[in-house]
Structures are given as C-alpha cells and as structure tokens.
Design a protein around this motif. Structure first.
Motif, mmCIF file in Angstrom:
data_model
loop_
_atom_site.group_PDB
_atom_site.id
_atom_site.type_symbol
_atom_site.label_atom_id
_atom_site.label_comp_id
_atom_site.label_asym_id
_atom_site.label_seq_id
_atom_site.Cartn_x
_atom_site.Cartn_y
_atom_site.Cartn_z
ATOM 1 N N LYS A 1 50.870 15.257 70.741
ATOM 2 C CA LYS A 1 51.957 16.141 70.189
ATOM 3 C C LYS A 1 52.486 15.290 69.050
ATOM 4 C CE LYS A 1 52.916 18.595 74.378
ATOM 5 N NZ LYS A 1 53.879 18.754 75.469
ATOM 6 N N LYS A 2 52.803 14.085 69.156
ATOM 7 C CA LYS A 2 53.274 13.226 68.017
ATOM 8 C C LYS A 2 52.544 13.163 67.066
ATOM 9 C CE LYS A 2 55.991 10.038 71.151
ATOM 10 N NZ LYS A 2 56.400 8.637 71.431
ATOM 11 N N ALA A 3 51.157 12.934 67.106
ATOM 12 C CA ALA A 3 50.104 12.906 66.247
ATOM 13 C C ALA A 3 50.082 14.004 65.605
ATOM 14 C CB ALA A 3 48.750 12.566 66.827
ATOM 15 N N ALA A 4 49.943 15.356 66.059
ATOM 16 C CA ALA A 4 50.103 16.684 65.342
ATOM 17 C C ALA A 4 51.434 16.684 64.483
ATOM 18 C CB ALA A 4 50.008 17.762 66.605
ATOM 19 N N ALA A 5 52.400 16.344 65.165
ATOM 20 C CA ALA A 5 53.618 16.651 64.297
ATOM 21 C C ALA A 5 53.694 15.605 63.149
ATOM 22 C CB ALA A 5 54.726 16.123 65.328
ATOM 23 N N SER A 6 53.121 14.379 63.146
ATOM 24 C CA SER A 6 53.131 13.636 62.044
ATOM 25 C C SER A 6 52.272 13.828 61.080
ATOM 26 C CB SER A 6 52.696 12.196 62.438
ATOM 27 O OG SER A 6 51.410 12.009 62.956
ATOM 28 N N GLY A 7 50.954 14.599 61.321
ATOM 29 C CA GLY A 7 49.985 14.864 60.427
ATOM 30 C C GLY A 7 49.236 13.775 59.934
ATOM 31 N N LYS A 8 49.369 12.391 60.758
ATOM 32 C CA LYS A 8 48.406 11.498 60.586
ATOM 33 C C LYS A 8 47.477 11.098 61.458
ATOM 34 C CE LYS A 8 52.201 9.134 57.692
ATOM 35 N NZ LYS A 8 52.837 7.889 57.824
ATOM 36 N N ARG A 9 46.266 10.895 61.304
ATOM 37 C CA ARG A 9 45.363 10.305 62.251
ATOM 38 C C ARG A 9 45.749 9.340 63.306
ATOM 39 N NH1 ARG A 9 40.825 8.868 59.072
ATOM 40 N NH2 ARG A 9 41.215 6.682 59.128
ATOM 41 N N TRP A 10 45.623 9.638 64.505
ATOM 42 C CA TRP A 10 45.794 8.620 65.446
ATOM 43 C C TRP A 10 44.778 8.057 66.193
ATOM 44 C CZ3 TRP A 10 51.522 9.126 67.859
ATOM 45 C CH2 TRP A 10 51.507 8.034 68.667
ATOM 46 N N LEU A 11 44.386 6.933 65.931
ATOM 47 C CA LEU A 11 43.242 6.219 66.510
ATOM 48 C C LEU A 11 43.525 5.552 67.805
ATOM 49 C CD1 LEU A 11 41.810 4.065 63.410
ATOM 50 C CD2 LEU A 11 41.337 6.626 64.034
#
Length: 297
Positions: free
Chosen positions: A69-79
């Motif tokens: 959810k945090k990654a989707a909100a940020s729009g940045k790739r989360w590895l």
C-alpha cells in the motif's frame, strides 16, 4: 524481516521461513546461520539437512501487504529481498509454504520481489505452474562466488524467464569472468555477439532498436543479465573473512560497464587487499568495508 534494512541493494527484507543447508563455498561463514544460532527463532536452530525450517509468524507475513500500500501510494519501486535467512528453492521446505509465498507475491504488485538463490537449478521445478505468464514483479537471481559456480549456475538462471535476472557475486572468492553472460546471445546456437556483429546480423538488431523476441532462424535473443552485485566477505561469528582483492571488483565493474549492465559494489568486506607485487591490506573504518565514501574513486 523488516521494512528497513542494512542491505544496501534493497529497501526491505522478508523471510517467509528461516533455515537452510550449506551447499557452496560461499556458505562457510554464512551470516544467516550465525543469526539463527544467536536468536534461536522459535526456540531452535534450523540449519542442516533434515532439520525442520521455521515458518515465520502470521504478523510477519502480513507486513508486505502494508508495504504494498505504501509503495503504491509513493509510485516508487520497492525492492524486497526475499528469504535473506533462507533459500526459496530449498529442497527441505514444505512446497505449500512456497505456494503461499507466491500467492503473497501476486497480492503485492507494487512491490518488486528479489528471489536470490544458491539453488537456481531447482527453480524450474519449484516455480509456479503459471510462471512466465505473470509474476512481473519478481527479479530472479543466482548467488555465485567463483568461476565454477558461475559457469554452472548462470546458464541455468538465463534459461528462466523473469522480469529481470541478476547475479550476486558475494562473497567474491576469486576473479570471475562474466562477459559472456552480460552480452546478448542467441538461444538457438548459444553464440554471444555484440550488437551489430556481422556474423549474427540476422539475429541481433543494431543501434538502440529493441531485440525482437521471435522470428530469427537460430532462435530468440536473450539479452543476458540485467544486474550484478559484487562484494567481499564480512567476518561472522568469530570466523575471519576470506580475502577479497579489489581487482576483482574493478574487473567486474569494467565488464558490466562495457556491456551496459548495471553493477552495484555492495562492500569490500572485512579482509580486502590490493596487489602491489604483494598483497597489501586495504583498511577501512567500516567493519565490513560497506561505506563507499572510503573506497570509491
């Protein structure tokens, strides 16, 4: 098993289970084994053939859903480095655990899951049946420490379709030539050729054009590795780290640069040296040689 991690090439680590068995020269000073011994997760140790692995808690399994959810909100790739204290393709693991892991991965499309294994030869029989038709958020990787392991395992990795494929050359124990796996190659004849090579002009596109996936007489083109991580060994549990020659890192970076492949030097380790007629210790203030400011030129 944390949203934040000290592993410099990912954002988070997630362990679906804990435990493994040594299968490589690189396992001699395994940090995960030492952590398992120290913390005794679930009240036991989980290393060795025939020793039960420890499945982590339901609360831990829920964490990637929040990260997604945090990654989707940020729009940045989360590895997310997957199973830093285990191996996804471990023969000792309940296949249902692996099924549930891939179900979780499918449920978190905003996360990029890095599956790094010392058992990449098991991947073909352990990946989901619908592998290749989805799972675009998985990068598949092989861990190699010397030339024999690279020669054995990188071709196996390159046979597997994945969004990206990478190699962790850590702990590096000798110089390794990666060039042939960095360059595009023909899956039909196995030849490695640079773009525009006249001998395989019919197979490879030139310039900045995209490589077609099908339609050449020899077979489809495989672009090779997408990413390479390199690092020396850290001292673990009182066992002194094995030597790491800075020339190995420099050679790897040069090979990747020539091929246009991303390369990340993670650390020099605890026993780095340079050769000037003899081996001269390369001292860093950081215990693991993990501070680039101390050695980047």
């Amino acid at each position: 098993m944390a949203e934040t991690t000290g592993i410099a090439w990912c954002d988070s680590t997630f362990n679906a289970w804990i435990g493994c068995t040594e299968v490589s020269d690189g396992c001699t000073n395994c940090y995960a084994r030492e952590l398992d011994k120290r913390h005794r997760y679930g009240g036991a140790v989980h290393w060795g053939a025939g020793v039960p692995r420890y499945r982590t808690s339901a609360a831990n399994w829920a964490k990637p859903l929040a990260w997604d959810k945090k990654a989707a909100a940020s729009g940045k790739r989360w590895l997310v480095f997957t199973n830093s204290l285990a191996d996804v393709f471990d023969n000792e693991v309940d296949p249902f655990w692996r099924f549930e892991l891939f179900t979780l991965i499918c449920s978190t499309p905003a996360l990029t899951w890095l599956l790094l294994s010392k058992r990449i030869g098991n991947a073909a029989k352990m990946l989901p049946d619908d592998w290749g038709k989805g799972y675009e958020n998985i990068w598949l990787g092989a861990s190699v420490v010397n030339q024999p392991e690279a020669d054995r395992d990188i071709p196996k990795l390159l046979q597997m379709p994945a969004a990206k494929r990478f190699v962790s050359y850590e702990p590096a124990l000798e110089k390794v030539e990666f060039t042939s796996w960095l360059a595009p190659h023909c899956q039909g004849c196995g030849a490695h050729r640079a773009r525009g090579d006249e001998d395989h002009a019919i197979i490879f596109s030139t310039g900045d054009e995209q490589y077609p996936e099908q339609g050449y007489p020899c077979g489809p083109v495989d672009p090779g590795l997408d990413w390479l991580i390199v690092g020396g060994e850290s001292t673990q549990g009182g066992a002194k780290a094995r030597p790491f020659d800075l020339a190995w890192a420099r050679s790897t970076v040069e090979q990747c640069r020539a091929a246009g492949v991303a390369c990340f030097v993670k650390q020099l380790g605890s026993n780095a040296f340079v050769t000037r007629g003899c081996q001269i210790p390369y001292r860093t203030k950081d215990r693991a040689g993990g501070n680039p400011a101390e050695w980047e030129e």
